[in-house]
Enzyme design. Sequence first.
Site, mmCIF file in Angstrom:
data_model
loop_
_atom_site.group_PDB
_atom_site.id
_atom_site.type_symbol
_atom_site.label_atom_id
_atom_site.label_comp_id
_atom_site.label_asym_id
_atom_site.label_seq_id
_atom_site.Cartn_x
_atom_site.Cartn_y
_atom_site.Cartn_z
ATOM 1 N N GLY A 114 6.256 -8.391 -11.590
ATOM 2 C CA GLY A 114 5.641 -8.099 -10.258
ATOM 3 C C GLY A 114 4.534 -9.183 -9.901
ATOM 4 O O GLY A 114 4.663 -10.269 -10.196
ATOM 5 N N THR B 207 -0.525 -6.622 -8.764
ATOM 6 C CA THR B 207 -0.357 -5.792 -9.297
ATOM 7 C C THR B 207 -0.645 -5.922 -10.819
ATOM 8 O O THR B 207 -0.965 -4.982 -11.496
ATOM 9 C CB THR B 207 1.200 -5.673 -8.719
ATOM 10 O OG1 THR B 207 1.126 -5.726 -8.042
ATOM 11 C CG2 THR B 207 1.119 -4.322 -9.187
ATOM 12 N N GLU C 262 5.073 -10.191 -16.365
ATOM 13 C CA GLU C 262 5.993 -10.855 -15.736
ATOM 14 C C GLU C 262 5.628 -11.375 -14.303
ATOM 15 O O GLU C 262 5.655 -11.025 -13.471
ATOM 16 C CB GLU C 262 7.310 -11.071 -15.914
ATOM 17 C CG GLU C 262 8.473 -10.888 -17.595
ATOM 18 C CD GLU C 262 7.316 -12.379 -17.991
ATOM 19 O OE1 GLU C 262 7.616 -13.747 -17.156
ATOM 20 O OE2 GLU C 262 7.843 -13.073 -19.374
ATOM 21 N N CYS D 34 10.956 -15.261 -8.168
ATOM 22 C CA CYS D 34 9.853 -15.756 -8.568
ATOM 23 C C CYS D 34 9.903 -17.809 -9.491
ATOM 24 O O CYS D 34 9.109 -18.399 -9.986
ATOM 25 C CB CYS D 34 9.260 -15.315 -10.821
ATOM 26 S SG CYS D 34 10.740 -14.931 -11.781
HETATM 27 P P1 NDP Z 1 5.009 -5.791 -7.161
HETATM 28 O O1 NDP Z 1 3.880 -6.125 -7.927
HETATM 29 O O2 NDP Z 1 4.632 -5.073 -5.372
HETATM 30 O O3 NDP Z 1 5.582 -4.419 -7.391
HETATM 31 C C1 NDP Z 1 6.475 -4.594 -9.025
HETATM 32 C C2 NDP Z 1 6.721 -2.908 -9.128
HETATM 33 O O4 NDP Z 1 5.566 -2.707 -9.346
HETATM 34 C C3 NDP Z 1 7.056 -2.170 -8.187
HETATM 35 O O5 NDP Z 1 7.918 -1.277 -8.464
HETATM 36 C C4 NDP Z 1 5.788 -1.604 -7.564
HETATM 37 O O6 NDP Z 1 6.287 -0.146 -6.618
HETATM 38 C C5 NDP Z 1 5.858 -1.694 -9.023
HETATM 39 N N1 NDP Z 1 3.912 -1.566 -8.786
HETATM 40 C C6 NDP Z 1 3.113 -2.144 -7.776
HETATM 41 N N2 NDP Z 1 1.653 -1.430 -8.060
HETATM 42 C C7 NDP Z 1 1.605 -0.975 -9.023
HETATM 43 C C8 NDP Z 1 0.814 0.105 -9.426
HETATM 44 N N3 NDP Z 1 -0.631 -0.112 -9.721
HETATM 45 N N4 NDP Z 1 0.979 0.640 -10.803
HETATM 46 C C9 NDP Z 1 1.968 0.382 -11.606
HETATM 47 N N5 NDP Z 1 3.468 -0.345 -10.884
HETATM 48 C C10 NDP Z 1 3.103 -0.680 -9.415
HETATM 49 O O7 NDP Z 1 5.840 -6.945 -6.628
HETATM 50 P P2 NDP Z 1 7.538 -6.802 -6.082
HETATM 51 O O8 NDP Z 1 8.358 -5.966 -6.049
HETATM 52 O O9 NDP Z 1 6.591 -8.011 -4.864
HETATM 53 O O10 NDP Z 1 7.599 -8.523 -5.845
HETATM 54 C C11 NDP Z 1 7.355 -9.791 -6.121
HETATM 55 C C12 NDP Z 1 6.480 -10.622 -7.164
HETATM 56 O O11 NDP Z 1 7.369 -10.333 -8.954
HETATM 57 C C13 NDP Z 1 6.338 -11.751 -6.146
HETATM 58 O O12 NDP Z 1 4.993 -12.266 -7.022
HETATM 59 C C14 NDP Z 1 7.589 -12.236 -7.482
HETATM 60 O O13 NDP Z 1 7.054 -13.498 -8.737
HETATM 61 C C15 NDP Z 1 7.093 -11.376 -8.828
HETATM 62 N N6 NDP Z 1 8.211 -11.797 -10.336
HETATM 63 C C16 NDP Z 1 7.999 -11.970 -11.492
HETATM 64 C C17 NDP Z 1 8.796 -13.196 -11.967
HETATM 65 C C18 NDP Z 1 8.585 -13.073 -13.554
HETATM 66 O O14 NDP Z 1 9.945 -12.785 -13.977
HETATM 67 N N7 NDP Z 1 8.126 -13.347 -13.398
HETATM 68 C C19 NDP Z 1 10.466 -11.854 -11.290
HETATM 69 C C20 NDP Z 1 10.508 -11.897 -10.183
HETATM 70 C C21 NDP Z 1 9.487 -11.328 -9.277
HETATM 71 P P3 NDP Z 1 5.810 -0.381 -5.737
HETATM 72 O O15 NDP Z 1 7.077 -1.109 -5.046
HETATM 73 O O16 NDP Z 1 6.074 1.051 -5.175
HETATM 74 O O17 NDP Z 1 4.747 -1.074 -4.586
#
Ligand code: NDP
Length: 480
Positions: free
Chosen positions: A226, A230, A248, A282
């Site tokens: 994510g 986060t 990641e 990403c």
């Molecule tokens: P987020 O960080 O907002 O969320 C990712 C996941 O974490 C979601 O399921 C989210 O739930 C959950 N989450 C959010 N806050 C918390 C917390 N405090 N504790 C535990 N879990 C939590 O990312 P996005 O969904 O917006 O995804 C986009 C991001 O992911 C971009 O920055 C992208 O670059 C990155 N990414 C990285 C990849 C890699 O392999 N390096 C691949 C793909 C994406 P909720 O949806 O409810 O917020």
Amino acid sequence: MLFLQNYINGSLCPPISGQYIDCINPATGEIFAQVPDSGAEDVQQAVIAAEQAFPAWVALPTAERSKLLLNLADLIDQNSEKLALAETTDNGKPLSLSKRMDIPRAAANLRFFATAILHTHTETYLTDNQALNYVLRQPLGVVACISPWNLPLYLFTWKIAPALAAGNCVVAKPSEITPCTAYYFSELCQQAGLPAGVLNILHGLGSRVGEELVKHPTIKAVSFTGGTQTGKQIAALVAPQFKKLSLELGGKNATLVFESADIEQSATMAVKAAFTNQGQICLCGSRILVQRSIYEQFKKLFVEKVQQLKVQDPLLAEADLGAVVSASHYRKVLSYIDLAQQEGGKILCGGRAVQLQGRCEKGYFIAPTVIEGLTQNCRTNQEEIFGAVATLQPFDTENEAVQAANATPYGLAASVWTTHLTQAHRVAAHLDSGIVWVNCWLLRDLRTPFGGMKQSGVGREGGMEALEFFTETKNICIAY
Ligand code: NDP
């Protein structure tokens, strides 16, 4: 209206709170599903189920674990039309992309780890004539897998497959923005005969159910994909508990085009790298660095190709780009286009929202946008936009290109276009990126290590690295 349910101990069940969150189709702006708003009590139930399932799961012969995961992969294939449509409805991506990339890759993830565990070995060390050392890699117990909205089932399975294959039980949380394919996947787990409690899927908000999950004392490891912010929060939560953590995170990846490159091919691929999935991967190359001697020629070709991309209803076969994932993300991407202009950027194409007619008139569509004239250290070139916005920057020397590519807080991926072999090796070695593609982009071999440097993450996924993450390594030394 579709009511999604959690998957706990082999059963589909409503959240204990009885509360639900709206799930919106970003192509139409309409609410089409209700997602469980799970909390601490649901986490507790799921963790207990996973803990109870663990002894039998770990005792299962590897070939049987493998077979169950292969059954799941087959079921994904058999349900690929339904899953692809669900992914597009949830995420807004073109249906053709869901069919071509997301769903086949989800099945491939399961097959890869299901078969990898049939071929593993561990090290042994002979210590002179005194002892034999051998290494055991044992599953951790109950682990948490948290995945984002951009490649929902693809990244969900990329985490749970190695965790389960290695013998762990899992509590997983998909993004509440795109939960549908994970919900359908829980139905497939029931059909595949996966023992109850081995995989549990909780839906809901990251700030609520996600945090409760990662903090739970029974959880031995957290695998998270994510955003970087986060990731920081999760790292702060789990560090005092000394859990294993794989992060990641975001990227701000460079595409480097040198004067020896095949211009037609590099422009075609730079378009793909910047705009696939509405730029919401990403690994997308959002900063395109081009050697000055070919800059104008490349720019003309690149912009022409971007202008040919069709932003359309994602259900239409001709759609190259669909909707961005949500109203808030739509506003975020548009605000970066405004910011780029304030920072002195010139819009070469796009730069605006797209208003479609009919079914999609309330959808969140943005024209693929190309900007030039920005400095490397401006916010547009430093911060992850995660949308269909790419910048073009000229460079003179190889050193300058490498410095510019490395000059962000991120270090996930880069793609280098050159026909000079020695230059390719030299540049690849000097880039601060976990992944470097040369004359290609997103060419994936699931055996290779995957992950980022700097603020793009901690640890690597993929191949044996993922299986090792989900195990504890133990050395046993037997004296002769
Ligand atoms: P987020 O960080 O907002 O969320 C990712 C996941 O974490 C979601 O399921 C989210 O739930 C959950 N989450 C959010 N806050 C918390 C917390 N405090 N504790 C535990 N879990 C939590 O990312 P996005 O969904 O917006 O995804 C986009 C991001 O992911 C971009 O920055 C992208 O670059 C990155 N990414 C990285 C990849 C890699 O392999 N390096 C691949 C793909 C994406 P909720 O949806 O409810 O917020």
